[in-house]
Design a protein around this motif. Structure first.
Motif, short mmCIF file in Angstrom:
data_model
loop_
_atom_site.label_atom_id
_atom_site.label_comp_id
_atom_site.label_asym_id
_atom_site.label_seq_id
_atom_site.Cartn_x
_atom_site.Cartn_y
_atom_site.Cartn_z
N VAL A 172 -52.62 9.62 0.43
CA VAL A 172 -51.45 10.40 -0.14
C VAL A 172 -50.15 10.00 0.58
O VAL A 172 -49.14 10.09 -0.16
CB VAL A 172 -52.00 11.76 0.26
N ARG A 173 -50.02 9.57 1.81
CA ARG A 173 -49.03 9.20 2.42
C ARG A 173 -48.52 7.85 2.00
O ARG A 173 -47.12 7.96 1.88
CB ARG A 173 -49.15 9.00 4.02
N GLN A 174 -49.23 7.04 1.41
CA GLN A 174 -48.72 5.72 0.81
C GLN A 174 -48.15 6.04 -0.43
O GLN A 174 -47.14 5.21 -0.80
CB GLN A 174 -49.79 4.90 0.94
N ASN A 175 -48.52 6.95 -1.22
CA ASN A 175 -48.31 7.13 -2.67
C ASN A 175 -47.17 8.03 -2.61
O ASN A 175 -47.35 9.33 -2.32
CB ASN A 175 -49.35 7.72 -3.42
N PRO A 216 -62.20 13.02 -2.59
CA PRO A 216 -63.33 12.50 -3.23
C PRO A 216 -64.45 12.38 -1.96
O PRO A 216 -64.18 12.33 -1.29
CB PRO A 216 -62.96 11.23 -3.80
N ALA A 217 -65.74 12.44 -2.53
CA ALA A 217 -66.93 12.61 -1.58
C ALA A 217 -66.88 11.12 -0.81
O ALA A 217 -67.37 11.13 0.27
CB ALA A 217 -68.23 12.81 -2.37
N ASP A 218 -66.45 9.95 -1.30
CA ASP A 218 -66.44 8.88 -0.75
C ASP A 218 -65.16 8.40 -0.29
O ASP A 218 -64.95 7.27 0.53
CB ASP A 218 -66.71 7.60 -1.80
N MET A 219 -64.68 9.59 0.37
CA MET A 219 -63.07 9.24 0.93
C MET A 219 -63.36 10.36 2.09
O MET A 219 -63.20 11.48 1.96
CB MET A 219 -62.00 9.58 0.29
N THR A 220 -63.11 9.63 3.45
CA THR A 220 -62.98 10.60 4.59
C THR A 220 -61.53 11.50 4.58
O THR A 220 -60.82 11.01 3.93
CB THR A 220 -63.07 9.81 5.89
N ALA A 221 -61.45 12.41 5.52
CA ALA A 221 -60.39 13.05 5.59
C ALA A 221 -59.08 12.29 5.90
O ALA A 221 -57.92 12.28 5.47
CB ALA A 221 -60.38 14.33 6.45
N ALA A 222 -59.29 11.43 7.03
CA ALA A 222 -58.44 10.46 7.45
C ALA A 222 -57.84 9.55 6.23
O ALA A 222 -56.67 9.14 5.86
CB ALA A 222 -58.80 9.80 8.60
#
Length: 579
Positions: A237-240, A225-231
């Protein structure tokens, strides 16, 4: 006393029955509610994924479309065929290609930039950025595309692989370009898109903490999403954990859908804890409602069952008669409550069915006419652009006489094709239309084929649907005579046969195998089977059948290596009869 005792026994019986029913219904309701909520969550998420995937696919499809347009343009094809002895010799063509790419870029503003590179050193761009290396054909991505002969997709990277940009994160396609004369891949088209445009579609709210992202073929997140940086995206994604919703209740909901032909996937993920909270709340509500409803039902069932069931039973009998096909049934309302209203609506429904059936008969007539116009609208002289292009090249090459002949033939072709809005024209007009089409195609193909038209004068004024010959002639040229080496011949033979008109379109082209011929005839007879190469022929056949019925239409015969024959059978109708 006896009556009271009976009431007590009934009360105890219904009390025990009510308790068992409440427990059973509550348990079943909780299970059903749980599955329903989870299925609704999946359905809603799938709808969001599907809608978002369509939007992303449309955006990426624009990149593919631009690549195809550039690859097939006359300027690009001409440049690839040109050898430049010196760098300065490229200036004029490079300026024209830059202007062409810039115009395309302005037409589709969603594209960031477009580049074209050829093995003869030509390099063009749609924006004013400087090339990193004008010999981009040596780029490993370009080499990979040329070897695979397919478009390759590069994941988003900051800055361009081919030009010095201002640091935007760009999504890139690299498409090999085939030089149509030699059949060799001699160029590369590069189209770049800002990843932020894709990210804007991923901002769709899935749930309080669910989100959308795109992963590559290795399962790594590349666009979020636009409001989420790559990091932040990588961390989320790692947490889910990636589990299906059918597993334990606290596992995440994860839905994937392929993105175009990139090998990437659009992923929707919703934390399991969020789903569990909704499920538990609904289970509590369902349990309380089930207990309340069962208690009220037990209290009222004994007194109102007969009062309710009796009129419903009568209405059910009427419905059974309707189910058997008797639409003249009329139910008499006995009460002014909901049952009476239901009875009135039943009567209204029957009246509405009568009206709808009458409307349906009328609509079928209108639909038949609409289908005819729709099928006819699909058969248009789509070769107009190629004809105009041929005229331009003939003028440029100095062949003014040929250009004049082609313009005159095209004028007559369009004039007869429009025919002042008439849907039927005379055989003489239809054959003149076909003759002009053959003149145009013969000029375009530099006299590759000859043709003859035979028409008995006594049937020249017969009326037929317009534009029935052109698609058959076009099929004969493109699939019969064009692939054959040497000159070819096409014959149109029109003759009366009893009360019908028979028109044969015969060519001595390459013909078809028995299997292919049988498949085409099956398509013409039953409307099923492959339609891609015979689309115009099938449309002509369907138009004739809509106008005149099953006995009429198009049939086909062919022998491989000898040629083919299309036969049109039409009823004989005269101008005087029509008037």
């Amino acid at each position: 006393m006896h009556e009271q005792s009976m009431k007590k026994r009934l009360f105890r019986f219904f009390g025990a029955f009510s308790l068992i029913s409440v427990v059973t219904v509550a348990a079943a309701a909780c299970i059903v509610s749980y599955r329903h909520v989870m299925e609704m969550a999946v359905t809603t998420s799938e709808q969001i994924v599907e809608k978002t995937a369509d939007e992303v696919d449309n955006l990426l499809e624009d990149m593919i479309s631009m690549s195809r347009i550039i690859s097939r343009s006359a300027g690009v094809q001409s440049v690839m065929r040109t050898e430049y002895p010196q760098y300065k010799a490229q200036f004029s063509d490079r300026f024209e290609l830059d202007a062409y790419l810039s115009e395309l870029n302005q037409y589709n503003s969603s594209i960031f930039a477009m580049y074209f590179f050829a093995d003869n050193g030509m390099a063009a761009k749609s924006q004013y950025y400087s090339f990193i290396n004008e010999k981009a054909m040596d780029n490993p991505y370009c080499q990979k595309a040329l070897q695979s002969e397919h478009t390759i997709w590069l994941p988003p990277e900051q800055g361009s692989q081919f030009a010095v940009t201002t640091g935007e994160t760009l999504l890139t396609t690299v498409t090999p370009v085939k030089e149509l004369g030699s059949g060799e891949y001699r160029g590369i088209v590069v189209v770049e898109l800002e990843a932020a445009k894709v990210s804007s579609f991923l901002n769709t709210r899935v749930s309080e903490s669910g989100f959308l992202y795109i992963q590559d073929t290795y399962g790594r997140p590349i666009i979020g999403p636009a409001d989420m940086t790559a990091a932040q995206l990588s961390e989320r994604v790692r947490q889910n954990a990636s589990y299906s919703w059918k597993d334990a209740i606290f596992h995440d909901l994860r839905i994937e859908q392929p993105v175009l032909q990139t090998g990437w996937k659009l992923v929707c993920t919703v934390p399991g804890r969020e789903l569990a909270q909704n499920v538990l709340l609904i289970i509590k509500i369902v349990s309380l409602v089930s207990i309340g409803v069962m208690g009220i039902a037990l209290l009222l069932a004994y007194r109102v069952a007969a009062y309710i069931v009796c009129p419903i039973t009568k209405l059910d009998e009427k419905m059974r008669l309707v189910e058997q096909g008797d639409l003249n049934v009329h139910a008499v309302p006995e009460r002014d409550d909901e049952i009476g209203a239901l009875t009135n609506r039943f009567n209204m429904m029957l009246n509405t069915i009568h009206i709808l059936m009458e409307h349906e008969v009328e609509n079928q007539k209108k639909l038949r006419l609409t289908e005819l116009k729709a099928l006819q609208a699909q058969i248009k002289p789509h070769f107009l652009y190629n004809t105009l292009d041929s005229i331009i090249w003939m003028v440029r090459s100095g062949d003014k006489d040929g250009a004049v002949r082609m313009v005159m033939a095209l004028t007559q072709f369009l004039k007869i094709g429009l025919s002042r809005g008439r849907e039927v024209i005379t055989l003489r007009e239809e054959l003149a239309h076909a003759g002009n089409y053959l003149i145009i195609q013969n000029i375009r193909y530099k006299g590759k084929f000859t043709h003859e038209i035979h028409l008995k004068e006594e049937i020249a004024s017969c009326l037929i649907p317009k534009l029935v010959l052109q698609p058959l002639i076009e099929n004969a040229i493109y699939h019969g005579m064009k692939p054959k080496r040497g000159s070819c011949h096409l014959k149109i033979w029109v003759r009366p046969m009893e009360k019908n008109i028979v028109i044969d379109v015969i060519d001595n082209g390459v013909g078809m195998t028995e299997e292919a011929s049988a498949a085409l005839n099956n398509t013409l007879r039953h409307g099923s089977g492959p339609r891609a190469e015979s689309y115009g022929v099938v449309n002509v056949n369907e138009r004739i059948r809509i106008l005149f019925g099953e006995p009429y239409g198009v049939t086909f015969e062919s022998r491989q290596g000898e040629g083919s024959c299309f036969r049109i059978t039409l009823p004989m109708r005269w101008e005087e009869e029509t008037e």
